[in-house]
Design an enzyme around this catalytic site. Structure first.
Site, mmCIF file in Angstrom:
data_model
loop_
_atom_site.group_PDB
_atom_site.id
_atom_site.type_symbol
_atom_site.label_atom_id
_atom_site.label_comp_id
_atom_site.label_asym_id
_atom_site.label_seq_id
_atom_site.Cartn_x
_atom_site.Cartn_y
_atom_site.Cartn_z
ATOM 1 N N GLY A 266 13.054 -11.080 5.278
ATOM 2 C CA GLY A 266 12.165 -9.981 4.901
ATOM 3 C C GLY A 266 12.072 -8.936 5.988
ATOM 4 O O GLY A 266 11.043 -8.274 6.141
ATOM 5 N N LEU A 267 13.150 -8.777 6.754
ATOM 6 C CA LEU A 267 13.162 -7.757 7.810
ATOM 7 C C LEU A 267 13.818 -6.462 7.321
ATOM 8 O O LEU A 267 14.192 -5.613 8.121
ATOM 9 C CB LEU A 267 13.898 -8.278 9.047
ATOM 10 C CG LEU A 267 13.184 -9.403 9.801
ATOM 11 C CD1 LEU A 267 14.025 -9.898 10.963
ATOM 12 C CD2 LEU A 267 11.839 -8.931 10.314
ATOM 13 N N SER A 268 13.978 -6.363 6.025
ATOM 14 C CA SER A 268 14.486 -5.137 5.413
ATOM 15 C C SER A 268 15.919 -4.805 5.772
ATOM 16 O O SER A 268 16.226 -3.691 6.213
ATOM 17 C CB SER A 268 13.599 -3.957 5.786
ATOM 18 O OG SER A 268 12.610 -3.857 4.868
ATOM 19 N N SER A 269 16.785 -5.761 5.547
ATOM 20 C CA SER A 269 18.194 -5.491 5.822
ATOM 21 C C SER A 269 18.733 -4.413 4.889
ATOM 22 O O SER A 269 19.591 -3.620 5.294
ATOM 23 C CB SER A 269 19.016 -6.772 5.700
ATOM 24 O OG SER A 269 18.725 -7.403 4.488
ATOM 25 N N SER A 270 18.225 -4.346 3.666
ATOM 26 C CA SER A 270 18.784 -3.337 2.752
ATOM 27 C C SER A 270 18.397 -1.928 3.189
ATOM 28 O O SER A 270 19.216 -1.005 3.110
ATOM 29 C CB SER A 270 18.381 -3.611 1.297
ATOM 30 O OG SER A 270 17.004 -3.619 1.176
ATOM 31 N N GLY B 42 17.354 -13.111 4.587
ATOM 32 C CA GLY B 42 16.226 -13.598 3.794
ATOM 33 C C GLY B 42 14.902 -13.644 4.541
ATOM 34 O O GLY B 42 13.926 -14.202 4.043
ATOM 35 N N THR C 134 0.836 -1.209 0.000
ATOM 36 C CA THR C 134 0.000 0.000 0.000
ATOM 37 C C THR C 134 0.868 1.255 0.000
ATOM 38 O O THR C 134 0.394 2.327 -0.370
ATOM 39 C CB THR C 134 -0.905 0.035 1.246
ATOM 40 O OG1 THR C 134 -0.092 -0.240 2.393
ATOM 41 C CG2 THR C 134 -2.021 -0.979 1.180
ATOM 42 N N ASP D 282 9.948 0.860 4.516
ATOM 43 C CA ASP D 282 11.055 0.187 5.209
ATOM 44 C C ASP D 282 12.082 1.169 5.771
ATOM 45 O O ASP D 282 12.397 1.115 6.967
ATOM 46 C CB ASP D 282 11.715 -0.847 4.283
ATOM 47 C CG ASP D 282 10.724 -1.911 3.828
ATOM 48 O OD1 ASP D 282 9.592 -1.920 4.332
ATOM 49 O OD2 ASP D 282 11.082 -2.727 2.969
#
Ligand code: GAF
Length: 421
Positions: free
Chosen positions: A160-164, A158, A73, A208
């Site tokens: 999906g905790l927004s490491s980037s 991997g 969203t 994020d």
């Protein structure tokens, strides 16, 4: 006596280690046989920095995030409900008076060097995130000079905790302090997002990096992605907590599918505008208008638009439910969100559907759904603390039997956002 001392010292050290470690810590990431607790990470960055560059670094930290509800969203200027977690990325940095920047990654055990006056970030390398952020600063007119940097983190890979996002935000926080740019949290989040668009090729929203920058202990952020402002919602979950179940899969088409979903939403807006001239994005439509929307949009586009429109409503309902401590309603909304993401938006996968279904069937879980961009990563589960062990047992063997790999379990603590340490 000597042998006694040599054996006793390490044993007591090990005992102290366990006493100091958070009990039941699910974040035991092995790194050279050592668990990567925050205080160790900071010490590791400091000592690695001294080893490589022989100076004292300034250290910044930025966390990863979870998202309670509100998926896909943000890039339609809608509502999201993320929170920062205790894992993150640490960056040590110091000026070096050289014509080039020297970087070292603890995780990859690899160095990189580039000329800070003429550099070209290339996709797919960790150093790209440093150059990508610098490129944003350069475009915005900030003046910098050569620096050294050490980067390390403890975000489960991997998941999906927004490491980037955490990486970019920690780089931005460190550079802002080093060069006294005084960047606002919002500017750091925006530069991180732009860098991701330009150099990672993912047309992500602001959620994020925003959550990483603005996170607050025990607080979720009800973020309006049109105005980029949030309201804080205190997370008082009593005997419940959030548990992530990592499917340990990431399907290879995830990035391109993400961009396609975003493009589908933009196409829907274009087709709907002649009939609803007041709308700017799908966020401007209400669930009560879905019948009309269905008459206008072609078959493949309608369910995608339906997801975004209904998910925005669910975020507002879910945040009110949390404020009023109506956890059962909140859990119900998580379940609806998963169904919508899976059936209408089509960003789930068999592994995530399986984990969500198992959670729906388990009595200690009030609600669950896939979290993040999709096609792998974690489910987020609102679970009774006392039921966690039984839940693991109810899920893990059947998951492993079906998919040939074990899921992992991550209990999150809602924590502070980016900061200089
Ligand atoms: C990824 C993106 F980076 C976010 O901007 C958001 O769109 C999310 O997927 C889905 O809600 O994490």
């Amino acid at each position: 006596m000597d042998w006694f001392l040599t054996i006793q010292f390490p044993l007591s050290w090990i005992r102290l280690w366990f006493l100091e470690s958070p009990p039941n810590d699910p974040f035991k990431l092995e790194f050279l046989g050592v668990q990567r607790y925050p205080y160790l990470m900071e010490a590791q960055i400091r000592s690695s920095f001294k080893n490589h560059f022989e100076t004292e670094p300034l250290i910044a930290f930025a966390p990863g995030r979870i998202n309670l509800i509100g998926e896909h969203t943000d890039y339609q200027e809608g509502f999201v409900f993320p929170a920062a977690v205790q894992f993150g990325i640490w960056v040590g940095v110091q000026k070096n008076q050289l014509p080039y920047c020297r970087l070292f990654s603890l995780d990859f055990e690899e160095s990189a060097t580039f000329d800070w006056k003429a550099f070209s970030p290339k996709k797919g390398h960790w150093s790209t995130y440093v150059m990508g952020f610098l490129a944003q600063l350069h475009q915005a007119g900030y003046k910098f000079e050569g620096f050294d940097m050490v980067i390390g983190g403890n975000i489960p890979v991997g998941a999906g905790l927004s490491s980037s996002a955490a990486l970019s935000v920690s780089i931005g926080t460190a550079l802002s302090a080093l060069f006294e740019f005084n960047l606002s949290k919002l500017s750091i989040a925006r530069y991180a997002q732009k860098s991701e668009h330009q150099y990672a090729g993912v047309n992500c929203g602001i959620m994020d990096p925003y959550a990483s920058a603005f996170g607050k202990e025990n607080t979720a952020l009800l973020l309006d992605c049109r105005v980029n402002q949030h309201e804080e919602v205190s997370l008082d979950l009593g005997e419940y907590c959030f548990l992530l179940v990592n499917s340990n899969v990431k399907h290879s088409l995830a990035d391109s599918a993400y961009n396609q979903r975003r493009a589908a939403c933009e196409e829907s807006v274009m087709l709907l505008t002649p009939y609803f001239p007041e709308i700017i994005t799908l966020r401007d439509l209400k669930v009560s208008q879905l019948e009309e929307v269905q008459q206008i949009l072609p078959e493949p586009l309608f369910p995608k638009a339906k997801h975004v429109i209904s998910e925005c409503g669910r975020v507002l309902e879910a945040s009110s439910a949390l404020r009023e401590n109506r956890l059962e309603l909140f859990g119900e909304l998580l379940k609806k969100s998963h169904q919508s993401l899976s059936q209408d938006f089509e960003v789930s996968c068999p592994e995530l559907d399986f984990l969500a279904q198992k959670a729906f069937e388990f009595s200690g879980v009030l609600g669950a759904r896939m979290m993040g961009g999709g096609f792998g990563g974690c489910t987020i589960n609102l679970i009774k603390k006392g039921s966690i062990e039984a839940f693991k047992y109810a899920i893990a063997p059947s998951y492993e039997k079906k998919f040939g790999k074990a899921p992992s379990f991550i209990q999150v603590e809602i924590s502070e956002g980016a900061r200089v340490i």
